[in-house]
Design a protein around this motif. Sequence first.
Motif, PDB file in Angstrom:
ATOM      1  N   HIS A  88       0.839  -1.364  -0.266  1.00 24.24           N
ATOM      2  CA  HIS A  88       0.045   0.027   0.043  1.00 24.24           C
ATOM      3  C   HIS A  88       0.835   1.125  -0.175  1.00 24.24           C
ATOM      4  CE1 HIS A  88      -3.788  -2.028   0.166  1.00 24.24           C
ATOM      5  NE2 HIS A  88      -3.573  -2.514   1.375  1.00 24.24           N
ATOM      6  N   LYS A  89       1.728   1.014   0.937  1.00 28.33           N
ATOM      7  CA  LYS A  89       3.044   2.396   0.811  1.00 28.33           C
ATOM      8  C   LYS A  89       3.470   2.447  -0.410  1.00 28.33           C
ATOM      9  CE  LYS A  89       4.264   1.948   5.661  1.00 28.33           C
ATOM     10  NZ  LYS A  89       5.333   1.961   6.647  1.00 28.33           N
ATOM     11  N   THR A  90       3.871   1.560  -1.250  1.00 26.87           N
ATOM     12  CA  THR A  90       4.422   1.528  -2.459  1.00 26.87           C
ATOM     13  C   THR A  90       3.533   2.343  -3.432  1.00 26.87           C
ATOM     14  OG1 THR A  90       5.603  -0.373  -2.192  1.00 26.87           O
ATOM     15  CG2 THR A  90       5.691   0.303  -4.450  1.00 26.87           C
ATOM     16  N   GLN A  91       2.241   1.931  -3.528  1.00 26.72           N
ATOM     17  CA  GLN A  91       1.299   2.325  -4.262  1.00 26.72           C
ATOM     18  C   GLN A  91       1.080   3.746  -4.139  1.00 26.72           C
ATOM     19  OE1 GLN A  91      -2.613   0.692  -3.438  1.00 26.72           O
ATOM     20  NE2 GLN A  91      -3.646   2.053  -5.163  1.00 26.72           N
ATOM     21  N   GLN A  92       0.891   4.195  -2.871  1.00 29.51           N
ATOM     22  CA  GLN A  92       0.948   5.491  -2.484  1.00 29.51           C
ATOM     23  C   GLN A  92       1.945   6.528  -2.964  1.00 29.51           C
ATOM     24  OE1 GLN A  92       0.156   5.329   1.621  1.00 29.51           O
ATOM     25  NE2 GLN A  92      -1.972   4.420   1.448  1.00 29.51           N
ATOM     26  N   GLU A  93       3.319   5.872  -2.966  1.00 37.17           N
ATOM     27  CA  GLU A  93       4.249   6.699  -3.001  1.00 37.17           C
ATOM     28  C   GLU A  93       4.348   6.900  -4.653  1.00 37.17           C
ATOM     29  OE1 GLU A  93       7.469   3.834  -1.983  1.00 37.17           O
ATOM     30  OE2 GLU A  93       7.394   4.650   0.128  1.00 37.17           O
ATOM     31  N   GLN A  94       3.908   5.973  -5.321  1.00 37.86           N
ATOM     32  CA  GLN A  94       4.001   6.039  -6.788  1.00 37.86           C
ATOM     33  C   GLN A  94       2.475   6.833  -7.489  1.00 37.86           C
ATOM     34  OE1 GLN A  94       5.415   2.847  -8.852  1.00 37.86           O
ATOM     35  NE2 GLN A  94       6.829   2.047  -7.225  1.00 37.86           N
ATOM     36  N   SER A  95       1.903   7.099  -6.561  1.00 38.05           N
ATOM     37  CA  SER A  95       0.608   7.721  -6.816  1.00 38.05           C
ATOM     38  C   SER A  95      -0.377   6.993  -7.981  1.00 38.05           C
ATOM     39  CB  SER A  95       0.640   9.162  -7.386  1.00 38.05           C
ATOM     40  OG  SER A  95       1.156   9.756  -6.372  1.00 38.05           O
ATOM     41  N   LEU A  96      -0.245   5.737  -7.835  1.00 38.51           N
ATOM     42  CA  LEU A  96      -1.195   4.793  -8.758  1.00 38.51           C
ATOM     43  C   LEU A  96      -2.553   4.691  -8.224  1.00 38.51           C
ATOM     44  CD1 LEU A  96       1.968   2.380  -9.311  1.00 38.51           C
ATOM     45  CD2 LEU A  96       0.914   3.874 -11.010  1.00 38.51           C
ATOM     46  N   LYS A  97      -3.389   4.474  -9.166  1.00 39.11           N
ATOM     47  CA  LYS A  97      -4.958   4.648  -8.694  1.00 39.11           C
ATOM     48  C   LYS A  97      -5.394   3.141  -9.459  1.00 39.11           C
ATOM     49  CE  LYS A  97      -4.943   8.720  -7.285  1.00 39.11           C
ATOM     50  NZ  LYS A  97      -5.085   8.892  -5.596  1.00 39.11           N
ATOM     51  N   ASN A  98      -4.395   2.443 -10.211  1.00 37.58           N
ATOM     52  CA  ASN A  98      -4.988   1.215 -10.704  1.00 37.58           C
ATOM     53  C   ASN A  98      -4.332   0.075 -10.207  1.00 37.58           C
ATOM     54  OD1 ASN A  98      -2.596   1.877 -11.950  1.00 37.58           O
ATOM     55  ND2 ASN A  98      -3.084   0.935 -13.674  1.00 37.58           N
ATOM     56  N   VAL A  99      -4.066   0.045  -8.821  1.00 38.97           N
ATOM     57  CA  VAL A  99      -3.365  -1.105  -8.192  1.00 38.97           C
ATOM     58  C   VAL A  99      -4.238  -1.495  -6.874  1.00 38.97           C
ATOM     59  CG1 VAL A  99      -1.323  -2.046  -6.972  1.00 38.97           C
ATOM     60  CG2 VAL A  99      -1.072  -0.538  -8.785  1.00 38.97           C
ATOM     61  N   SER A 100      -4.696  -2.823  -6.700  1.00 35.05           N
ATOM     62  CA  SER A 100      -5.241  -3.117  -5.489  1.00 35.05           C
ATOM     63  C   SER A 100      -4.470  -4.253  -4.864  1.00 35.05           C
ATOM     64  CB  SER A 100      -6.718  -3.540  -5.836  1.00 35.05           C
ATOM     65  OG  SER A 100      -6.688  -4.632  -6.761  1.00 35.05           O
ATOM     66  N   CYS A 101      -4.470  -4.377  -3.645  1.00 37.31           N
ATOM     67  CA  CYS A 101      -3.743  -5.381  -2.995  1.00 37.31           C
ATOM     68  C   CYS A 101      -4.960  -6.288  -2.010  1.00 37.31           C
ATOM     69  CB  CYS A 101      -2.667  -4.972  -1.991  1.00 37.31           C
ATOM     70  SG  CYS A 101      -1.450  -4.076  -3.153  1.00 37.31           S
ATOM     71  N   ARG A 102      -4.521  -7.601  -2.023  1.00 36.89           N
ATOM     72  CA  ARG A 102      -5.436  -8.411  -0.996  1.00 36.89           C
ATOM     73  C   ARG A 102      -4.526  -9.441  -0.364  1.00 36.89           C
ATOM     74  NH1 ARG A 102     -10.360 -10.912  -4.210  1.00 36.89           N
ATOM     75  NH2 ARG A 102     -10.373 -12.072  -2.044  1.00 36.89           N
ATOM     76  N   GLN A 103      -4.981  -9.902   0.736  1.00 38.92           N
ATOM     77  CA  GLN A 103      -4.445 -11.192   1.391  1.00 38.92           C
ATOM     78  C   GLN A 103      -5.028 -12.309   0.748  1.00 38.92           C
ATOM     79  OE1 GLN A 103      -4.849 -10.915   5.808  1.00 38.92           O
ATOM     80  NE2 GLN A 103      -3.381 -12.831   6.068  1.00 38.92           N
ATOM     81  N   GLY A 104      -4.172 -13.299   0.425  1.00 36.08           N
ATOM     82  CA  GLY A 104      -4.656 -14.654   0.058  1.00 36.08           C
ATOM     83  C   GLY A 104      -3.475 -15.603   0.000  1.00 36.08           C
ATOM     84  N   GLU A 105      -3.956 -17.007  -0.339  1.00 35.62           N
ATOM     85  CA  GLU A 105      -2.939 -17.939  -0.197  1.00 35.62           C
ATOM     86  C   GLU A 105      -2.802 -18.386  -1.850  1.00 35.62           C
ATOM     87  OE1 GLU A 105      -1.528 -19.351   2.299  1.00 35.62           O
ATOM     88  OE2 GLU A 105      -2.903 -18.746   3.924  1.00 35.62           O
ATOM     89  N   VAL A 106      -1.237 -18.821  -1.934  1.00 32.65           N
ATOM     90  CA  VAL A 106      -1.055 -18.932  -3.520  1.00 32.65           C
ATOM     91  C   VAL A 106      -1.302 -20.129  -4.015  1.00 32.65           C
ATOM     92  CG1 VAL A 106       1.106 -17.725  -3.153  1.00 32.65           C
ATOM     93  CG2 VAL A 106       1.180 -20.003  -2.712  1.00 32.65           C
TER      94      VAL A 106
END
Length: 257
Positions: free
Chosen positions: A81-99
């Motif tokens: 989330h910090k990486t996304q905010q640093e790069q001001s990207l609006k088209n990225v989402s992150c979620r928790q899950g198992e591979v």
Amino acid sequence: MSSHRDRILDQFTRQAAPFAAAAAIRNEEALNRIVQWAGSGPDDTVLDVACGPGLLACAFARVARQATGLDMTPAMLEQAHKTQQEQSLKNVSCRQGEVCALPFADATFSIVSSRFAFHHFQEPLAAFTEMKRVCKPQGRIVVADSAPVAAKADAFNAMERLRDPSHTRAMPVEELCGLFAQAGLPAPRTGMYRVEGELEDLLARSFPKEGDADRIRTIFENSLRDDALDMATRRDNGKIFLSFPVAVVVAEKAVGK
């Protein structure tokens, strides 16, 4: 006795911030190389599996329509989330899950990637099969991971298990390609590059068991003679420098597969 899942959560909760900040991990040239080899474009939807601090997901997002990062470790997702905010990207989402049980429908993404993760998987084929499942026909599956030459893989993996107890086994590039064959995909394209570093910097963001850091130093010292680890170790001004061999393996999922 702790489970492998517990070891991953322990290691990557502690490693999250220093791993995300490491220059070698953030190297833009290496990230962009993977994006380019994947053939990513403005119509692509991307899933990055075991995304860690989201660096590859964000690199894809700069050229793709949408990128999603998935990781099992909350501390890593905080970094993403910090990486996304640093790069001001609006088209990225992150979620928790198992591979091995990806929380997505079949044929959801046009690119499914994973970087620096397969050497942590106890069942790499199961993880790969899940990546294939959520990839659209004619989409691309991309795996980038440490890939020592076969003759030195045992020594490399023994050292890495000392440095990171969540490490299972890094595969030579021939075995990585074998995953694609076992999953019914065509012969992949492969590329190689190296991740450069210095030993004490690497240990500073690692969390080996007590006493193992000195064992690791000895292993690297001994490898200066014969490159037993396939890490091109060298000494310069009293420091030991190294480079991780990395393979990038890419294949297209055929229609009907």
